[in-house]
Design an enzyme around this catalytic site. Structure first.
Site, mmCIF file in Angstrom:
data_model
loop_
_atom_site.group_PDB
_atom_site.id
_atom_site.type_symbol
_atom_site.label_atom_id
_atom_site.label_comp_id
_atom_site.label_asym_id
_atom_site.label_seq_id
_atom_site.Cartn_x
_atom_site.Cartn_y
_atom_site.Cartn_z
ATOM 1 N N LEU A 27 42.282 49.932 -74.888
ATOM 2 C CA LEU A 27 43.176 50.665 -74.740
ATOM 3 C C LEU A 27 44.444 49.969 -74.167
ATOM 4 O O LEU A 27 45.750 50.160 -75.008
ATOM 5 C CB LEU A 27 43.496 51.226 -73.562
ATOM 6 C CG LEU A 27 41.798 52.927 -73.421
ATOM 7 C CD1 LEU A 27 41.919 53.864 -72.665
ATOM 8 C CD2 LEU A 27 42.640 53.778 -74.979
ATOM 9 N N SER A 28 44.704 48.966 -74.880
ATOM 10 C CA SER A 28 45.813 48.038 -74.466
ATOM 11 C C SER A 28 46.278 47.820 -76.118
ATOM 12 O O SER A 28 47.712 48.340 -75.874
ATOM 13 C CB SER A 28 45.374 46.233 -74.383
ATOM 14 O OG SER A 28 44.502 46.625 -73.266
ATOM 15 N N LYS A 37 38.485 35.695 -68.560
ATOM 16 C CA LYS A 37 38.322 35.373 -67.913
ATOM 17 C C LYS A 37 38.543 34.899 -67.151
ATOM 18 O O LYS A 37 39.500 33.857 -66.365
ATOM 19 C CB LYS A 37 38.809 36.919 -67.158
ATOM 20 C CG LYS A 37 39.542 38.299 -67.483
ATOM 21 C CD LYS A 37 39.192 39.248 -66.340
ATOM 22 C CE LYS A 37 39.670 40.917 -66.967
ATOM 23 N NZ LYS A 37 40.291 42.000 -65.884
ATOM 24 N N ASN A 52 44.406 37.406 -66.722
ATOM 25 C CA ASN A 52 44.234 38.309 -68.038
ATOM 26 C C ASN A 52 45.290 38.571 -68.790
ATOM 27 O O ASN A 52 45.634 38.969 -69.449
ATOM 28 C CB ASN A 52 43.698 40.042 -67.301
ATOM 29 C CG ASN A 52 45.858 40.513 -66.840
ATOM 30 O OD1 ASN A 52 45.977 39.866 -66.321
ATOM 31 N ND2 ASN A 52 45.291 41.842 -66.495
ATOM 32 N N GLY A 62 31.842 48.142 -54.104
ATOM 33 C CA GLY A 62 32.137 47.318 -55.578
ATOM 34 C C GLY A 62 32.188 45.507 -54.657
ATOM 35 O O GLY A 62 33.002 45.860 -53.635
ATOM 36 N N GLY A 95 35.066 41.673 -60.345
ATOM 37 C CA GLY A 95 35.691 41.136 -60.562
ATOM 38 C C GLY A 95 37.346 42.312 -60.240
ATOM 39 O O GLY A 95 38.102 41.543 -59.620
ATOM 40 N N LEU A 113 38.474 53.667 -59.712
ATOM 41 C CA LEU A 113 39.686 52.858 -60.667
ATOM 42 C C LEU A 113 39.155 52.988 -62.225
ATOM 43 O O LEU A 113 39.750 52.547 -63.123
ATOM 44 C CB LEU A 113 39.111 50.836 -60.615
ATOM 45 C CG LEU A 113 39.938 50.244 -60.200
ATOM 46 C CD1 LEU A 113 40.405 50.744 -58.458
ATOM 47 C CD2 LEU A 113 39.372 48.907 -59.516
ATOM 48 N N TYR A 144 39.305 54.935 -65.021
ATOM 49 C CA TYR A 144 40.414 56.321 -66.266
ATOM 50 C C TYR A 144 39.196 56.669 -66.977
ATOM 51 O O TYR A 144 40.024 57.618 -67.534
ATOM 52 C CB TYR A 144 41.522 54.656 -66.332
ATOM 53 C CG TYR A 144 41.402 54.329 -67.498
ATOM 54 C CD1 TYR A 144 40.589 54.090 -68.512
ATOM 55 C CD2 TYR A 144 40.733 52.430 -66.586
ATOM 56 C CE1 TYR A 144 40.643 53.312 -69.399
ATOM 57 C CE2 TYR A 144 40.570 51.649 -67.474
ATOM 58 C CZ TYR A 144 40.107 51.339 -69.035
ATOM 59 O OH TYR A 144 40.209 50.477 -69.018
ATOM 60 N N GLY A 157 41.929 55.299 -62.267
ATOM 61 C CA GLY A 157 42.383 54.775 -62.725
ATOM 62 C C GLY A 157 43.425 54.165 -63.383
ATOM 63 O O GLY A 157 44.069 53.265 -64.269
#
Ligand code: NAP
Length: 293
Positions: A15-16, A65, A86, A128, A131, A229, A231, A252
């Site tokens: 989605l960036s 990353k 990131n 969890g 990362g 977290l 979304y 998230g």
């Protein structure tokens, strides 16, 4: 022209591009944000090529990353502590490559103030050990969280995360109490004030999954928060169950939004004006709802 992009593989669902294209449009900037799918073996050769090509900045996602860190000329303290980059900023016409981690900032900026203010008296259960759990734990310790309990399925990951937490505690001079449990034999949740899910359980398309049952959730004290977290979808099974039981729920989306806003601020060396944040968030929400249905 402002040249930005994202490197990773796969990038199909990222989605960036929506986030940064909307930002550039609203800020009336002449620019582009492109996806660059790179295999691990292509990374070392690609970074100098981006630098030569006049790229101002890149987001970095799975699987690069960690490996991209050794290709940077400078790392922010957060990137060093998180052990992951990131966001890359190319300075001096690409001669100087700086690596940042905005997942931690994104997590913190996305936390509602009411939760942030109570962290020094809170015991937070983090589900969890990947990362994003590292970013979450770093942010919680930085904010002075009283206690963090990790629930993981692989005991070796718990050991690694506990030693990571000790480094963070020393760096920020905090005394957060740490404990671990197996995700599959969790006790009652009555000692916790909040839960943060960093596992992908419940992520689209496996939306029927949840890391906790409603029976387990019921033991969480009233007034606690449940933060997922994930979304996509915006309301996971976990959040649906938690909302039905009256807990404060958070998804998230804001973490995603603010890691992107924070990266953009690094590329531009200027804050993003408040008035564009709500429309960017709305565009992200539209994009999430389009792909998760
Ligand atoms: P990751 O590094 O792969 O870590 C995932 C963690 O979840 C690992 O500890 C893994 O256990 C555990 N896990 C996976 N499947 C599980 C299962 N079936 N049962 C129990 N535990 C399981 O992934 P990540 O990058 O941390 O991302 C995790 C989630 O957070 C994803 O849904 C991602 O979309 C979301 N996320 C959101 C944002 C945001 O901006 N909102 C940012 C980052 C990530 P093992 O350690 O045993 O493998």
């Amino acid at each position: 022209m402002l040249k930005l992009g994202i490197i990773g593989q796969p990038l199909t669902h990222s989605l960036s591009p929506v986030l940064h294209a909307t930002l550039m449009h609203l800020l009336k900037l002449d620019g582009e944000y492109r996806k660059y799918e790179l295999k691990p073996a292509e990374l070392a050769g690609a970074i100098p090529a981006f630098a030569k090509d006049g790229i101002r900045g890149l987001n970095v996602t799975i699987p690069h990353k960690v490996t991209v860190m050794s290709l940077m000329d400078w790392l922010s303290p957060e990137a060093e502590l998180a052990g992951a980059v990131n966001t890359i900023v190319f300075e001096q016409d690409g001669a100087h490559k700086k690596g940042y981690n905005t997942d931690i900032t994104g997590f913190m900026r996305g936390l509602p103030a009411a939760i942030l203010d109570r962290l020094p008296e809170s015991n937070v259960l983090v589900l969890g050990a990947g990362g994003s759990a590292r970013a979450v734990i770093t942010g919680l310790i930085q904010a002075g969280c009283a206690a963090i309990t990790l629930a993981v399925r692989d005991p070796n990951k718990a050991v690694a995360l506990l030693s990571h937490a000790e480094v963070i505690k020393q760096a920020y001079r905090q005394n957060t109490q740490m404990a671990t449990f197996s995700l599959h034999s969790l006790p009652s949740l009555e000692g916790f004030n909040g839960i943060i899910n960093t596992t992908p359980l419940g992520m689209w398309p496996d939306v029927a999954q949840s890391p906790l049952t409603p029976i387990q959730l019921e033991t969480l004290p009233a007034g606690s928060f449940v933060y997922d977290l994930i979304y996509r979808p915006t309301e996971t099974r976990l959040l649906q169950d938690a909302a039905a039981l009256g807990y404060h729920t958070i998804n998230g989306l804001d973490m995603l939004l603010y890691q992107g806003i924070s990266a953009f601020e690094l590329w531009q060396a200027a804050p993003v004006p408040d008035e564009v944040i709500a429309p960017v968030r709305q565009q992200l929400l539209n994009a999430v709802n389009t792909t998760a249905s």
